[in-house]
Design an enzyme around this catalytic site. Structure first.
Site, PDB file in Angstrom:
ATOM      1  N   THR A 179      -3.795   2.821   7.786  1.00  0.00           N
ATOM      2  CA  THR A 179      -2.910   2.518   6.660  1.00  0.00           C
ATOM      3  C   THR A 179      -2.334   1.121   6.858  1.00  0.00           C
ATOM      4  OG1 THR A 179      -0.994   3.271   5.404  1.00  0.00           O
ATOM      5  CG2 THR A 179      -0.914   3.655   7.773  1.00  0.00           C
ATOM      6  N   GLU A 324       0.076   9.180   6.663  1.00  0.00           N
ATOM      7  CA  GLU A 324       0.637   9.842   7.841  1.00  0.00           C
ATOM      8  C   GLU A 324       0.914  11.324   7.597  1.00  0.00           C
ATOM      9  OE1 GLU A 324       1.459   7.034   6.460  1.00  0.00           O
ATOM     10  OE2 GLU A 324       2.246   5.551   7.868  1.00  0.00           O
ATOM     11  N   LYS A 432       2.375  -1.953  -4.011  1.00  0.00           N
ATOM     12  CA  LYS A 432       1.239  -1.050  -4.222  1.00  0.00           C
ATOM     13  C   LYS A 432       0.597  -1.345  -5.570  1.00  0.00           C
ATOM     14  CE  LYS A 432      -0.105   3.102  -2.186  1.00  0.00           C
ATOM     15  NZ  LYS A 432       0.148   4.472  -1.819  1.00  0.00           N
ATOM     16  N   TRP A 437      -2.418  -1.191  -0.920  1.00  0.00           N
ATOM     17  CA  TRP A 437      -1.269  -1.975  -0.471  1.00  0.00           C
ATOM     18  C   TRP A 437      -1.573  -3.472  -0.415  1.00  0.00           C
ATOM     19  CZ3 TRP A 437       3.113   0.428  -0.635  1.00  0.00           C
ATOM     20  CH2 TRP A 437       3.257   1.752  -0.229  1.00  0.00           C
TER      21      TRP A 437
HETATM   22  P1  AMP Z   1      -0.508   5.653   1.520  1.00  0.00           P
HETATM   23  O1  AMP Z   1      -0.276   5.857   2.961  1.00  0.00           O
HETATM   24  O2  AMP Z   1      -1.326   4.445   1.195  1.00  0.00           O
HETATM   25  O3  AMP Z   1      -1.024   6.884   0.882  1.00  0.00           O
HETATM   26  O4  AMP Z   1       0.898   5.366   0.838  1.00  0.00           O
HETATM   27  C1  AMP Z   1       1.999   6.217   0.997  1.00  0.00           C
HETATM   28  C2  AMP Z   1       3.178   5.660   0.252  1.00  0.00           C
HETATM   29  O5  AMP Z   1       2.886   5.617  -1.147  1.00  0.00           O
HETATM   30  C3  AMP Z   1       4.445   6.459   0.349  1.00  0.00           C
HETATM   31  O6  AMP Z   1       5.149   6.180   1.547  1.00  0.00           O
HETATM   32  C4  AMP Z   1       5.189   5.994  -0.881  1.00  0.00           C
HETATM   33  O7  AMP Z   1       5.788   4.729  -0.674  1.00  0.00           O
HETATM   34  C5  AMP Z   1       4.068   5.824  -1.890  1.00  0.00           C
HETATM   35  N1  AMP Z   1       3.901   7.042  -2.706  1.00  0.00           N
HETATM   36  C6  AMP Z   1       3.017   8.036  -2.544  1.00  0.00           C
HETATM   37  N2  AMP Z   1       3.123   8.950  -3.530  1.00  0.00           N
HETATM   38  C7  AMP Z   1       4.135   8.534  -4.344  1.00  0.00           C
HETATM   39  C8  AMP Z   1       4.736   9.045  -5.527  1.00  0.00           C
HETATM   40  N3  AMP Z   1       4.316  10.159  -6.112  1.00  0.00           N
HETATM   41  N4  AMP Z   1       5.746   8.341  -6.054  1.00  0.00           N
HETATM   42  C9  AMP Z   1       6.181   7.186  -5.497  1.00  0.00           C
HETATM   43  N5  AMP Z   1       5.641   6.647  -4.383  1.00  0.00           N
HETATM   44  C10 AMP Z   1       4.634   7.314  -3.808  1.00  0.00           C
END
Ligand code: AMP
Length: 536
Positions: A179, A324, A432, A437
Site C-alpha cells: 500500500t 491493512e 485518492k 493513491w
Molecule cells: P487502500 O489501502 O488503498 O485500500 O486505502 C484505504 C483508505 O481508503 C482508508 O484508510 C481510507 O482513507 C480510504 N477509504 C476506504 N474506504 C473508504 C470509504 N468508504 N469512505 C472514505 N474513505 C475510504
C-alpha cells in the site's frame, strides 16, 4: 473444541466437491470464456504442480501483475495452496516502486499479463531475485524476460490430480499486497491463511455483503487491490458464480457483463460507479439482477447513491476498509431497531461508511481520549481483529501505524448514537484519485527541487470522476516571477511521475499558510483552494 487450521486449501476443495458445474466467466484479451469450477480447480492443481516442479515451495514469494481473469484466480489458490505467498502487484505504480516491491518482497517468480510485459521488461535488470517469468497467455510470447514460459504450456505439464499441501500452519503467509505510504516506498501487508478465511466468513454474513452460492459476483476492484476485497476467495468457497471483467473494461463492457450474466453483486471504487451511472443514463440496460453495488476505497457521494437507488432501483452498499484490514471493516447496513425510515434517512445512512463488522474491535480516539458517540466529535479510527494486519513487512514504519495492539488507520471519523461511523478527514497526507493513491509529499518535494521554487504544497480538490485530484500551490523565489511559468513546472515534473500523478492545476501564491512552528497548514490551504475552484 477442535483447533483445526483455517486454510485456503479447504476453500478451493469445497468448490470442487460441491459446485463442480458452477461457472467462472472470464473476460480476457481474446474474448469472454466460461469455465466450470471443476475445470478451474483442475487447472489450479496443474499450476500448483508446475510451480512446484519449478522449485516454488513453502515461503516462496510469487508475484502477479495481472488483470481480473480466470488465470489470476487460479494463481490466487495455486500459490498459497502449496504454502507459497501470492504477491499481487499494483501495475499502476511507477516503475521504481514496482522494482522496489518485487525486491522487497523477494519475489522469485512473476506471473505477468502479456500487455503488462513492457512494465517488467523496463526494470528487468533491477530485479535480480526473479528466477522465472510466466506469461499469462495462450500462445508463446516474445519477451526480453528470461527464462519465460507461456501459461497454458506451463500448466499443461502440471498434474491435474496434484494434491495441495495439507500440513500448512493457518498463521503462515498466504498473500501480500503493498500500500502507498505518505512518502517514499510502498509498505507491505502480509495476509495469513487464517485471516483470509475469517474475512471470507465476514463477507458471507447477512448483515454485511451476504455473499452466497446463489450470487453472481463481479469484482471490478482490481485483484491487486487487497485481493479484490477478498471476493475471489469467498466466492470460490461458497460456489458463487464469478464474472471477472478482464483488461481495459469500459462502463459499457461492465453494463453488458451485468446484463448478460445476470450479475447480482459487484464491487468497485466510486469512480467505477460514476462511470457506470453515466452509461446507464445514456443507454437502457436490464440491470434488474443486481442486488448490490458494493462501493468502497473512497467515500461514496450521496448524489450517486441517490441516483442508483431512486432512479435506477439498484441497491447501493457503502463499505470502508484498507489494505491493512483485508479490507472489510465497516459497512453501512440499516439496523431494524431504527424503525421505519423514510427514503432520505435511508440514503443518509448509506452515505456514512457504516457500522463495525462483527469480529472486529474499534476505538475512536480524539485529543481528549475516546470520542463521544454524538456524530460530531472527531477522532482517529483504531482497529483490531483477526483479519487486521499487525505490522508492515520488514518496515520500520510499522511503529507509526501499529501501537498497543491497534492499527492506527489515519482516518478521522465521527460516530453517532447508533454506532454509524463517518469518515470526515484523514491525517495521512495522500490524495485518492480513481481508487489509487497519489503522494502529495512526493510531488511537493519534486516541485521544491526546481531552482525557481521557494515552497510548494499539494492538496486535493474534489473531482466528479476521479473523486480527488491534486492541485499544486507554489510560491516562487524572488526574482523568478517572470522566469518560471506553469508550463515550465509541468515540463519539470512530467518525466518524474506517472501522468495521472501530475497536478490538475498549479496555482501561484504569495505564501502558504503555516502553523506557529512553521508547518504547512494543509487543511486551511485545502479549504481555500477548494473554495477557489468552486467559484471558478
Ligand atoms: P487502500 O489501502 O488503498 O485500500 O486505502 C484505504 C483508505 O481508503 C482508508 O484508510 C481510507 O482513507 C480510504 N477509504 C476506504 N474506504 C473508504 C470509504 N468508504 N469512505 C472514505 N474513505 C475510504
Amino acid at each position: 473444541m477442535m483447533n483445526t487450521p483455517l486454510l485456503l486449501t479447504d476453500l478451493i476443495e469445497r468448490a470442487e466437491v460441491y459446485f463442480p458445474t458452477k461457472k467462472v466467466i472470464s473476460r480476457t484479451s481474446s474474448g469472454v470464456h466460461t469455465f466450470t469450477y471443476k475445470e478451474i480447480v483442475q487447472r489450479t492443481r496443474r499450476l500448483a504442480s508446475a510451480l512446484s516442479c519449478l522449485g516454488v515451495e513453502e515461503g516462496t514469494k510469487v508475484g502477479t501483475l495481472a488483470w481480473n481473469h480466470h488465470r489470476h484466480l487460479e494463481a490466487y489458490f495455486a500459490i498459497p495452496c502449496i504454502g507459497a505467498v501470492l504477491h499481487t502487484i499494483n501495475f499502476r505504480l511507477s516503475p521504481q516502486h514496482i522494482a522496489y516491491i518485487v525486491n522487497h518482497a523477494r519475489d522469485e517468480v512473476l506471473l505477468i499479463d502479456k500487455d503488462l510485459l513492457p512494465l517488467v521488461e523496463a526494470i528487468k535488470d533491477q530485479i535480480p531475485h526473479v528466477k522465472a517469468f510466466i506469461i499469462l497467455s495462450e500462445e508463446e510470447v516474445e519477451t526480453e524476460l528470461k527464462p519465460s514460459y507461456s501459461y497454458e504450456k506451463f500448466i499443461e505439464q502440471g498434474d491435474p490430480a496434484f494434491q495441495f499441501t495439507k500440513e500448512l500452519d493457518e498463521n503462515a503467509p498466504a498473500g501480500m499486497c503493498y500500500t502507498s505510504a505518505t512518502t517514499g516506498n510502498p509498505k507491505g501487508v502480509m495476509y495469513s491463511h487464517r485471516g483470509i478465511v475469517l474475512h471470507s466468513y465476514a463477507l458471507g454474513l447477512a448483515d454485511t455483503t451476504a455473499l452466497s452460492e446463489k450470487d453472481v459476483a463481479m469484482p471490478v476492484v482490481p485483484m491487486f487491490h487487497v485481493n479484490a476485497w477478498g471476493l475471489p476467495f469467498a466466492a470460490t468457497w461458497f460456489g458463487t458464480t464469478q464474472v471477472l471483467p478482464g483488461p481495459y473494461f469500459t462502463p459499457e463492457i461492465l453494463a453488458t457483463l451485468i446484463e448478460e450474466h445476470r450479475v447480482t453483486i459487484t464491487a468497485g471504487v466510486p469512480t467505477i460507479w460514476n462511470g457506470l451511472l453515466q452509461e446507464i443514463e445514456r443507454k437502457d440496460y436490464n440491470l434488474s439482477s443486481l442486488r448490490g453495488v458494493l462501493c468502497g476505497g473512497s467515500a461514496a457521494p450521496k448524489g450517486m447513491i441517490r441516483a442508483y437507488e431512486e432512479k435506477h432501483g439498484i441497491p447501493f452498499m457503502h463499505a470502508y476498509g484498507m489494505t491493512e484490514t483485508s479490507p472489510l471493516a465497516i459497512i453501512a447496513s440499516e439496523k431494524s431497531s431504527l424503525g421505519e425510515l423514510n427514503q432520505e434517512e435511508k440514503i443518509s445512512i448509506k452515505a456514512k461508511q457504516g457500522i463495525l463488522v462483527p469480529g472486529l474491535q474499534m476505538k475512536i480516539v480524539g485529543k481528549d481520549g475516546e470520542v463521544a458517540w454524538d456524530g460530531k466529535e472527531m477522532g482517529e479510527l483504531l482497529l483490531r481483529g483477526p483479519w487486521i494486519a499487525s505490522q508492515y513487512e520488514n518496515d520500520e514504519r510499522t511503529l507509526g501505524s501499529f501501537k498497543d495492539g491497534w492499527l492506527y488507520t489515519g482516518d478521522v471519523v465521527t460516530i453517532d448514537e447508533e454506532g454509524y461511523i463517518q469518515v470526515v478527514d484523514r491525517t495521512k497526507d495522500l490524495i485518492k484519485s480513481g481508487g489509487e493513491w497519489i503522494s502529495s509529499v512526493d510531488i511537493e518535494n519534486a516541485i521544491m527541487a526546481h531552482e525557481g521554487v521557494f515552497e510548494a504544497a499539494v492538496v486535493a480538490i474534489p473531482h466528479e470522476q476521479w473523486h480527488e485530484r491534486p492541485v499544486a500551490c507554489v510560491v516562487l523565489k524572488e526574482g523568478y516571477h517572470e522566469k518560471v511559468s506553469k508550463k515550465d513546472l509541468y515540463e519539470f515534473l512530467t518525466p518524474q511521475f506517472a501522468k495521472w500523478w501530475l497536478p490538475d492545476e498549479i496555482v501561484f501564491l504569495n505564501e502558504i499558510p503555516k502553523t506557529s512552528v512553521g508547518k504547512f497548514l494543509k487543511r486551511t490551504l485545502r479549504d481555500e483552494i477548494q473554495a477557489l475552484f468552486q467559484q471558478s
